[in-house]
Design an enzyme around this catalytic site. Structure first.
Site, PDB file in Angstrom:
ATOM      1  N   SER A 123     -40.327  -9.019 -15.408  1.00  0.00           N
ATOM      2  CA  SER A 123     -38.904  -8.730 -15.154  1.00  0.00           C
ATOM      3  C   SER A 123     -38.613  -7.232 -15.089  1.00  0.00           C
ATOM      4  CB  SER A 123     -38.043  -9.364 -16.250  1.00  0.00           C
ATOM      5  OG  SER A 123     -36.698  -8.976 -16.056  1.00  0.00           O
ATOM      6  N   ARG A 153     -36.267 -27.840   2.426  1.00  0.00           N
ATOM      7  CA  ARG A 153     -37.430 -28.707   2.676  1.00  0.00           C
ATOM      8  C   ARG A 153     -37.135 -30.135   2.216  1.00  0.00           C
ATOM      9  NH1 ARG A 153     -42.567 -26.935  -0.756  1.00  0.00           N
ATOM     10  NH2 ARG A 153     -41.061 -27.412  -2.390  1.00  0.00           N
ATOM     11  N   THR A 154     -36.596 -30.273   0.994  1.00  0.00           N
ATOM     12  CA  THR A 154     -36.168 -31.595   0.498  1.00  0.00           C
ATOM     13  C   THR A 154     -34.698 -31.741   0.882  1.00  0.00           C
ATOM     14  OG1 THR A 154     -37.657 -31.233  -1.355  1.00  0.00           O
ATOM     15  CG2 THR A 154     -36.099 -33.061  -1.564  1.00  0.00           C
ATOM     16  N   SER A 171     -35.457  -6.283 -15.196  1.00  0.00           N
ATOM     17  CA  SER A 171     -34.119  -6.133 -15.779  1.00  0.00           C
ATOM     18  C   SER A 171     -34.058  -5.107 -16.916  1.00  0.00           C
ATOM     19  CB  SER A 171     -33.598  -7.492 -16.257  1.00  0.00           C
ATOM     20  OG  SER A 171     -33.405  -8.319 -15.142  1.00  0.00           O
ATOM     21  N   GLY A 223     -32.112 -24.473  -4.382  1.00  0.00           N
ATOM     22  CA  GLY A 223     -32.346 -24.328  -5.812  1.00  0.00           C
ATOM     23  C   GLY A 223     -31.244 -23.487  -6.454  1.00  0.00           C
ATOM     24  N   LYS A 238     -31.493 -21.268 -15.840  1.00  0.00           N
ATOM     25  CA  LYS A 238     -30.096 -21.041 -15.420  1.00  0.00           C
ATOM     26  C   LYS A 238     -29.227 -22.297 -15.556  1.00  0.00           C
ATOM     27  CE  LYS A 238     -31.081 -17.189 -12.336  1.00  0.00           C
ATOM     28  NZ  LYS A 238     -31.064 -16.656 -10.968  1.00  0.00           N
ATOM     29  N   GLY A 267     -35.042  -8.693  -1.593  1.00  0.00           N
ATOM     30  CA  GLY A 267     -33.989  -8.954  -2.574  1.00  0.00           C
ATOM     31  C   GLY A 267     -33.854  -7.912  -3.677  1.00  0.00           C
ATOM     32  N   GLY A 302     -33.057 -23.147   1.407  1.00  0.00           N
ATOM     33  CA  GLY A 302     -33.264 -23.433  -0.016  1.00  0.00           C
ATOM     34  C   GLY A 302     -32.048 -24.107  -0.611  1.00  0.00           C
TER      35      GLY A 302
HETATM   36  P1  NDP Z   1     -35.707 -22.848  -7.624  1.00  0.00           P
HETATM   37  O1  NDP Z   1     -37.024 -23.181  -8.198  1.00  0.00           O
HETATM   38  O2  NDP Z   1     -34.466 -23.333  -8.269  1.00  0.00           O
HETATM   39  O3  NDP Z   1     -35.648 -23.374  -6.085  1.00  0.00           O
HETATM   40  C1  NDP Z   1     -36.736 -23.160  -5.203  1.00  0.00           C
HETATM   41  C2  NDP Z   1     -36.331 -23.509  -3.769  1.00  0.00           C
HETATM   42  O4  NDP Z   1     -37.387 -23.096  -2.898  1.00  0.00           O
HETATM   43  C3  NDP Z   1     -36.137 -25.004  -3.534  1.00  0.00           C
HETATM   44  O5  NDP Z   1     -35.099 -25.171  -2.594  1.00  0.00           O
HETATM   45  C4  NDP Z   1     -37.495 -25.429  -2.920  1.00  0.00           C
HETATM   46  O6  NDP Z   1     -37.410 -26.529  -2.060  1.00  0.00           O
HETATM   47  C5  NDP Z   1     -37.810 -24.211  -2.093  1.00  0.00           C
HETATM   48  N1  NDP Z   1     -39.235 -24.055  -1.799  1.00  0.00           N
HETATM   49  C6  NDP Z   1     -40.226 -23.787  -2.676  1.00  0.00           C
HETATM   50  N2  NDP Z   1     -41.410 -23.683  -2.023  1.00  0.00           N
HETATM   51  C7  NDP Z   1     -41.146 -23.899  -0.698  1.00  0.00           C
HETATM   52  C8  NDP Z   1     -41.957 -23.922   0.469  1.00  0.00           C
HETATM   53  N3  NDP Z   1     -43.261 -23.711   0.421  1.00  0.00           N
HETATM   54  N4  NDP Z   1     -41.350 -24.147   1.667  1.00  0.00           N
HETATM   55  C9  NDP Z   1     -40.014 -24.353   1.735  1.00  0.00           C
HETATM   56  N5  NDP Z   1     -39.196 -24.360   0.640  1.00  0.00           N
HETATM   57  C10 NDP Z   1     -39.759 -24.121  -0.555  1.00  0.00           C
HETATM   58  O7  NDP Z   1     -35.721 -21.245  -7.491  1.00  0.00           O
HETATM   59  P2  NDP Z   1     -34.449 -20.276  -7.401  1.00  0.00           P
HETATM   60  O8  NDP Z   1     -33.473 -20.891  -6.460  1.00  0.00           O
HETATM   61  O9  NDP Z   1     -33.985 -19.898  -8.744  1.00  0.00           O
HETATM   62  O10 NDP Z   1     -35.107 -18.959  -6.743  1.00  0.00           O
HETATM   63  C11 NDP Z   1     -35.489 -18.927  -5.374  1.00  0.00           C
HETATM   64  C12 NDP Z   1     -36.020 -17.533  -5.036  1.00  0.00           C
HETATM   65  O11 NDP Z   1     -34.976 -16.574  -5.112  1.00  0.00           O
HETATM   66  C13 NDP Z   1     -37.119 -17.046  -5.979  1.00  0.00           C
HETATM   67  O12 NDP Z   1     -38.126 -16.409  -5.184  1.00  0.00           O
HETATM   68  C14 NDP Z   1     -36.415 -16.045  -6.865  1.00  0.00           C
HETATM   69  O13 NDP Z   1     -37.306 -15.042  -7.339  1.00  0.00           O
HETATM   70  C15 NDP Z   1     -35.395 -15.463  -5.887  1.00  0.00           C
HETATM   71  N6  NDP Z   1     -34.213 -14.904  -6.575  1.00  0.00           N
HETATM   72  C16 NDP Z   1     -33.942 -13.561  -6.390  1.00  0.00           C
HETATM   73  C17 NDP Z   1     -32.840 -12.979  -6.980  1.00  0.00           C
HETATM   74  C18 NDP Z   1     -32.580 -11.519  -6.761  1.00  0.00           C
HETATM   75  O14 NDP Z   1     -31.722 -10.961  -7.470  1.00  0.00           O
HETATM   76  N7  NDP Z   1     -33.227 -10.885  -5.808  1.00  0.00           N
HETATM   77  C19 NDP Z   1     -31.916 -13.758  -7.837  1.00  0.00           C
HETATM   78  C20 NDP Z   1     -32.271 -15.160  -7.934  1.00  0.00           C
HETATM   79  C21 NDP Z   1     -33.381 -15.685  -7.335  1.00  0.00           C
HETATM   80  P3  NDP Z   1     -37.585 -28.053  -2.596  1.00  0.00           P
HETATM   81  O15 NDP Z   1     -36.230 -28.443  -3.112  1.00  0.00           O
HETATM   82  O16 NDP Z   1     -37.990 -28.783  -1.376  1.00  0.00           O
HETATM   83  O17 NDP Z   1     -38.639 -28.024  -3.665  1.00  0.00           O
END
Ligand code: NDP
Length: 283
Positions: free
Chosen positions: A15, A151-152, A17, A129, A66, A251, A127
């Site tokens: 991190s 993806r899902t 932060s 998530g 989170k 990011g 995405g």
């Molecule tokens: P989550 O684990 O909650 O969600 C992950 C998402 O990525 C899901 O939608 C998942 O899809 C998708 N995913 C994972 N692997 C693949 C793949 N190979 N192909 C397509 N889709 C994929 O993570 P977060 O939402 O918390 O974080 C997402 C990203 O954002 C991370 O890289 C994190 O580091 C970054 N982030 C950056 C921030 C910043 O301040 N710059 C702040 C917050 C996050 P599925 O549902 O199909 O599994």
């Protein structure tokens, strides 16, 4: 007396932060300490309790906690409620206030640092998530039209419906605010006939160097390709470079801007972010 803050996650060693908040504190003359705390996967709430007992004033929350942070908050901001996820907790007596600064961080990075206007622009948000939930309402509030693809697909649908339900609540009607409703896309095939002004990658695909199978014509003229990941060029960024995106951003700016918003919530002081982003780019 020095006020204590922390970031809780698992893993957490990577991190940035603590460094960011130390730079903010130095710049603004705020007397704070800020540490990274590793919580066991089953031990988030206990870790928060321990920090509160030793007088910690607040903490940031990162992957994978989170959604748990949302559940332990006794009070929630509107943006935390729309995100159903919390990345900033503030402790005040028995109260645990939860907020989500990810969306404000992204919007600020796009509009103020990268100088793109969101109003009326067509966005593809990849995405569904925590990060995608966190940024969706702030993007709509900034006037963008968002199209969600994951993806899902069920999860993209849940996000789209969750947002629509939130937006239809009387709070928004009362304020007289009108936002475009989010749209969700069912398959990669549906993307093939479309172009977007911004494509925002809120997936974690970059962590595993995975490619997202996007059609080559996805970027409208002058488009911004934004990956929330930072630290290296991801396959998504490489794809964008090779397929006509005008500007490609990682990011890091969002990371610093969301931290600045958390610092403001805790300290009532807004730090300058440009020197911190520049210092991190050099480190
Ligand atoms: P989550 O684990 O909650 O969600 C992950 C998402 O990525 C899901 O939608 C998942 O899809 C998708 N995913 C994972 N692997 C693949 C793949 N190979 N192909 C397509 N889709 C994929 O993570 P977060 O939402 O918390 O974080 C997402 C990203 O954002 C991370 O890289 C994190 O580091 C970054 N982030 C950056 C921030 C910043 O301040 N710059 C702040 C917050 C996050 P599925 O549902 O199909 O599994």
């Amino acid at each position: 007396m020095t006020d204590r803050y922390a970031v809780i996650g698992n893993p957490i060693a990577h991190s940035k932060s603590p460094l960011i908040h130390r730079m903010f504190a130095e710049q603004t003359g705020q007397d704070i300490s800020y540490e990274a705390v590793l919580a066991p996967l089953e031990g988030f709430a206990a870790t928060v309790e321990r920090l509160r007992k030793v007088g910690c004033k607040g903490c940031n929350v990162t992957v994978p906690f989170k959604f748990e942070a949302f559940n332990i908050a006794t009070e929630l901001s509107e943006r935390a409620r729309s995100a159903q996820a919390v990345n900033t907790l503030s402790f005040d007596g028995d109260e645990i206030r939860g907020d989500n600064t990810d969306g404000a961080g992204l919007v600020c990075d796009i509009q103020q640092n990268l100088k793109f206007t969101l109003q009326g622009r067509n966005i593809l948000l990849l995405g569904a998530g925590g990060a995608a939930w966190g940024v969706s309402l702030p993007l709509l509030e900034a006037g963008a039209n968002i199209n969600i693809f994951n993806r899902t697909t069920d999860k993209a649908q849940q996000l789209s419906h969750g947002l629509q339900t939130f937006l239809k609540r009387d709070l928004y009607t009362r304020k007289g605010l009108k936002y475009g409703l989010p749209n969700f896309l069912n398959s990669y095939a549906e993307l093939s006939s479309k172009q977007f002004d911004f494509v925002i990658n809120a997936t974690s695909a970059g962590l595993t160097e995975s490619e997202i199978p996007l059609p080559p014509g996805i970027f409208a003229p002058g488009a911004l390709a934004y990956d929330m990941m930072y630290g290296r060029e991801t396959p998504f960024m490489k794809f964008a470079r090779e397929h006509g995106a005008a500007v490609i951003a990682d990011g890091l700016g969002m990371l610093v801007e969301q931290a600045a918003e958390a610092f403001y919530i805790w300290r009532g002081v807004r730090p300058k972010t440009a020197p911190v982003i520049a210092a991190l780019r050099l480190s």
